[in-house]
Design an enzyme around this catalytic site. Sequence first.
Site, PDB file in Angstrom:
ATOM      1  N   LEU A 501      42.818  46.695 155.539  1.00 38.88           N
ATOM      2  CA  LEU A 501      42.229  47.544 154.187  1.00 38.88           C
ATOM      3  C   LEU A 501      42.968  48.525 154.845  1.00 38.88           C
ATOM      4  O   LEU A 501      43.247  49.942 153.473  1.00 38.88           O
ATOM      5  CB  LEU A 501      40.650  48.033 154.770  1.00 38.88           C
ATOM      6  N   GLY A 502      43.478  49.031 155.657  1.00 40.18           N
ATOM      7  CA  GLY A 502      44.003  50.119 155.769  1.00 40.18           C
ATOM      8  C   GLY A 502      44.267  50.744 157.569  1.00 40.18           C
ATOM      9  O   GLY A 502      44.188  49.829 157.977  1.00 40.18           O
ATOM     10  N   GLY A 504      43.539  54.190 160.226  1.00 42.40           N
ATOM     11  CA  GLY A 504      42.730  55.167 159.984  1.00 42.40           C
ATOM     12  C   GLY A 504      43.507  55.927 161.039  1.00 42.40           C
ATOM     13  O   GLY A 504      44.869  55.427 161.377  1.00 42.40           O
ATOM     14  N   GLY A 505      43.095  57.108 161.439  1.00 46.15           N
ATOM     15  CA  GLY A 505      43.407  57.860 163.121  1.00 46.15           C
ATOM     16  C   GLY A 505      43.653  57.199 163.997  1.00 46.15           C
ATOM     17  O   GLY A 505      45.218  56.856 164.884  1.00 46.15           O
ATOM     18  N   PHE A 506      42.939  56.197 164.093  1.00 49.53           N
ATOM     19  CA  PHE A 506      43.794  55.587 165.411  1.00 49.53           C
ATOM     20  C   PHE A 506      43.544  53.618 165.303  1.00 49.53           C
ATOM     21  O   PHE A 506      43.751  53.726 166.518  1.00 49.53           O
ATOM     22  CB  PHE A 506      42.023  55.549 165.899  1.00 49.53           C
ATOM     23  N   GLY A 507      43.840  53.271 164.290  1.00 53.77           N
ATOM     24  CA  GLY A 507      44.154  51.996 164.021  1.00 53.77           C
ATOM     25  C   GLY A 507      43.878  51.357 163.006  1.00 53.77           C
ATOM     26  O   GLY A 507      43.348  52.080 162.045  1.00 53.77           O
ATOM     27  N   PRO A 508      44.185  50.277 162.894  1.00 54.83           N
ATOM     28  CA  PRO A 508      44.303  49.536 161.081  1.00 54.83           C
ATOM     29  C   PRO A 508      42.711  49.197 160.857  1.00 54.83           C
ATOM     30  O   PRO A 508      41.611  48.735 162.168  1.00 54.83           O
ATOM     31  CB  PRO A 508      45.214  48.619 161.409  1.00 54.83           C
ATOM     32  N   VAL A 509      42.234  49.473 160.104  1.00 58.62           N
ATOM     33  CA  VAL A 509      40.981  48.369 159.485  1.00 58.62           C
ATOM     34  C   VAL A 509      41.037  47.246 158.403  1.00 58.62           C
ATOM     35  O   VAL A 509      42.001  47.452 157.740  1.00 58.62           O
ATOM     36  CB  VAL A 509      40.141  50.088 158.772  1.00 58.62           C
ATOM     37  N   ASP A 619      36.708  66.060 161.022  1.00 59.92           N
ATOM     38  CA  ASP A 619      37.610  65.337 160.379  1.00 59.92           C
ATOM     39  C   ASP A 619      37.035  65.281 158.651  1.00 59.92           C
ATOM     40  O   ASP A 619      37.605  63.639 158.317  1.00 59.92           O
ATOM     41  CB  ASP A 619      38.384  64.240 161.346  1.00 59.92           C
TER      42      ASP A 619
END
Length: 811
Positions: A501-502, A504-509, A619
């Site tokens: 899906l995308g 994010g700040g800390f890893g893929p979703v 954030d």
Amino acid sequence: MISNSRFYLSVFVFTACISSTQTSDTISASQTVSDSSDDSLISSTGAFALGFFSPGSSKNRYVGIWYNKIEEKTVVWVANRDNPLIDRSGRLIVVEPGRLLLLNATNATIWSANISTTAQAPLARLLDTGNLVVTDANDANNFIWQSFDYPTDTFLPGMKLGRNFVTGHETYIASAKNSDDPATGSFTYHCDPSGYPQTVIKEGSSVRFKTGPWNGVRFSGSQNLVKNTIFSFGVVIGKNEVYYHYNLLNDSVYMRFTLSESGVGQRWLWSYLTRSWILYLTIPSDNCDIYRVCGAYGVCNTKTTPDCSCLDNFEDGGDFSKGCTRRTPLNCQEGDGFLKYSGIKLPDTEHALANSTMSLQECRAACATDCSCTAYAPLDISNGETGCLRWFGDLVDMRDISPGQDIYIRMAKSELGSGSRKRKTIVVALSVVMGILVLGLSMLLYSQKRKKQNHRQQESEMPNYMDAQYPSESHEELELPMYDLSTIIKATDDFSGNNKLGEGGFGPVYKGVLEGQEIAVKRLSKTSLQGQNEFKNEVICIAKLQHRNLVRLLGCCIQGEERILLYEYMTNKSLDLILFDQVKKKMLDWPRRFYIINGIARGLMYLHQDSRLRVIHRDLKASNILLDSDMNPKISDFGLARTFGGNETGANTSRVVGTYGYMSPEYAVDGMFSVKSDVFSFGVLVLEIISGKRNRGFTLIDHRHNLLGHAWMLYKEERSLELVDHCVEYSSYISQVVRSIHVGLLCVQEQTEERPNMSSVVLMLNNDGVLPESKHPGFFTGRDVKTNETSHNSNTASSGNTMTISLLEAR
Ligand SMILES: *[C@@H]1O[C@H](CO)[C@@H](O)[C@H](O)[C@H]1NC(C)=O
Ligand SMILES: *[C@@H]1O[C@H](CO)[C@@H](O)[C@H](O)[C@H]1NC(C)=O
Ligand SMILES: *[C@@H]1O[C@H](CO)[C@@H](O)[C@H](O)[C@H]1NC(C)=O
Ligand SMILES: *[C@@H]1O[C@H](CO)[C@@H](O)[C@H](O)[C@H]1NC(C)=O
Ligand SMILES: *[C@@H]1O[C@H](CO)[C@@H](O)[C@H](O)[C@H]1NC(C)=O
């Protein structure tokens, strides 16, 4: 003295106006309020009016009380609800020795106040609370009768819903038949003191909903009624009376609680801005609120299918209307024990026994020595855990709830050992010491056999892992379903690129499907420096916090190197993908944008003001606002959130994390963060939502201001409307738009202390009051350095440095 002079004043006013419409707040003997001459009473500051009216399309006439300053006629009390006048001949009179009567043309009594006391010079007065009282003129503070004791379908601030044991009188509200007929309908709402006080909605004599017992802070089963800045509420438990009440914290706010014709309790807040009533909360709020929906020892959870399951160590016979039974029968002689169950709405206390002086140890002892005692729990959690509540007989009407409570349920000896849990449960002990920082957290992972149905976290009384490590009142436990990696791999098709899906700040979703439900799976990248701590933070925060404007955490997976979070899936992804897309942004008309702003404000208010934890998001940005299929906004990504004890407002951090463009000056420069840094980010978001433009990367040919600077300049020149996204048709909402921009600017003011808190923001957005002048925003002449937490700007080694540098440049 005061009352006397007021009385004479009233009479004077009455006399002065006798030829036209009466505008006094009082009638005394020999005076009347008559329908044929359009008389009314107006309370002293004009908040409420009393007079004759016809509801809806009805032609019948009733005496009622309504808000005098609200154009939408909102009746809060009806005298003759069950006996209408059929013409305009009605007259309300006060007669000695103290009776208030409603008469018709032939002087028949249509309605009368049930007064047993006598008064020599009786007066009826409409107070500013909406209460119609009868007093003796010489003793105006002694109400010999008051409409607040005989409410119709509306529970107003200041009213006492409950029972007076001296007079035997019960004050409760009853629904109306329909909007054309205020006659007593079939539903009633009570504060029931039996056992231990809880409020109850009934249909006739059958119970439809119970809030669960009062626990000193809230009702055990209330999800939405929490501490807030608009009104206070509580249950008063005395020898002579028990009642539930609420009071507004600001007189200029209007709020009322009504029981609808279909039996729904509705709390309404008047919005000065939209000039309409906003539904603030409802009871019951979902299927699990239906009284004893899962039967004895059953627990309801809206997140599972089916909703009902048995408490661990209990079994169902396939039909939840019959409830669940013990897997092992009790044997009191052999010595039973207790298992602790957490995170639930306490069972019905109608037949429970309460003692406010016992300690939990005494409570356990008392329950243990009485074979008919099935469970015990602390009575009051407002100041640690005090008092004792004991149940006898089957436990009913429990549900999963957050925040929930602990209960200790009697269990056969053989069930006390470990190895009985049906699903792996993660238990996080969060120790808040003296309201300073969160000092310690420990994760205890239980690896028991996973079976289908349940998920109650429980601990046997021996050994008690929690008590061994922490003093009993300084920790709370959380639970969260744990999944193993193979399940996640299957759900996401082995983290297939198609399901991504995308980032994010800390890893893929990833998108996934688990047990038939669409989910979002966040896989913490192994290389992330910030991994562990943020992960734990996120797990703790999200599991604890539930609000309809916060994304819900469904579970997690910790296995080997893997750290994975499972969230509810949001069909419309994130706000930035729609708001900043030239085509998709057209989906967002003004009412929708305003709705989203309000939703984010409420979610953030909840984070900041949850009674026990204060969570700062740190954030907040458009890509962290997710939208469900109905475009309801939900705040996501608590990875950077910090939790504090209730009275901790800020802290200094050596490591600045966050996103440039949304960060407040004091946070970016000095690493100082507080709820006001979130307010700043919220302000940026508001201006972005209204303008459809990013703060970061905003450019205009004619000057070098960023979005905040631009918005402020327009505001100073009273040209705020020019900020609005060109695709938005706002002509019917001008005052709402202007106000929203103004509120956004108040939130981004440079001085932290000038920024409002989120509860003020919510009120300011929805009321019509005068807003303070906005001072200039932080970062408003920023030369925009185009950096971004995931961009590839080769000149910047770390985003932290860049942010600080860009800020210094800006100054
Ligand atoms: C007044 O009320 C009485 C009793 O309800 C009723 O019998 C009578 O018809 C009413 N008179 C008028 C004029 O409505
Ligand atoms: C009703 O009472 C008023 C005042 O007491 C009196 O003037 C009037 O004649 C009475 N009407 C009837 C129909 O009895
Ligand atoms: C009026 O009060 C008496 C006792 O105070 C009570 O018995 C009676 O039911 C009440 N009537 C109404 C209509 O409330
Ligand atoms: C109540 O609200 C009004 C308008 O919003 C505000 O001016 C006033 O200061 C508030 N009063 C209190 C006591 O908070
Ligand atoms: C509550 O418990 C204490 C201590 O066991 C006892 O002395 C007291 O009588 C109890 N109170 C009530 C109201 O039962």
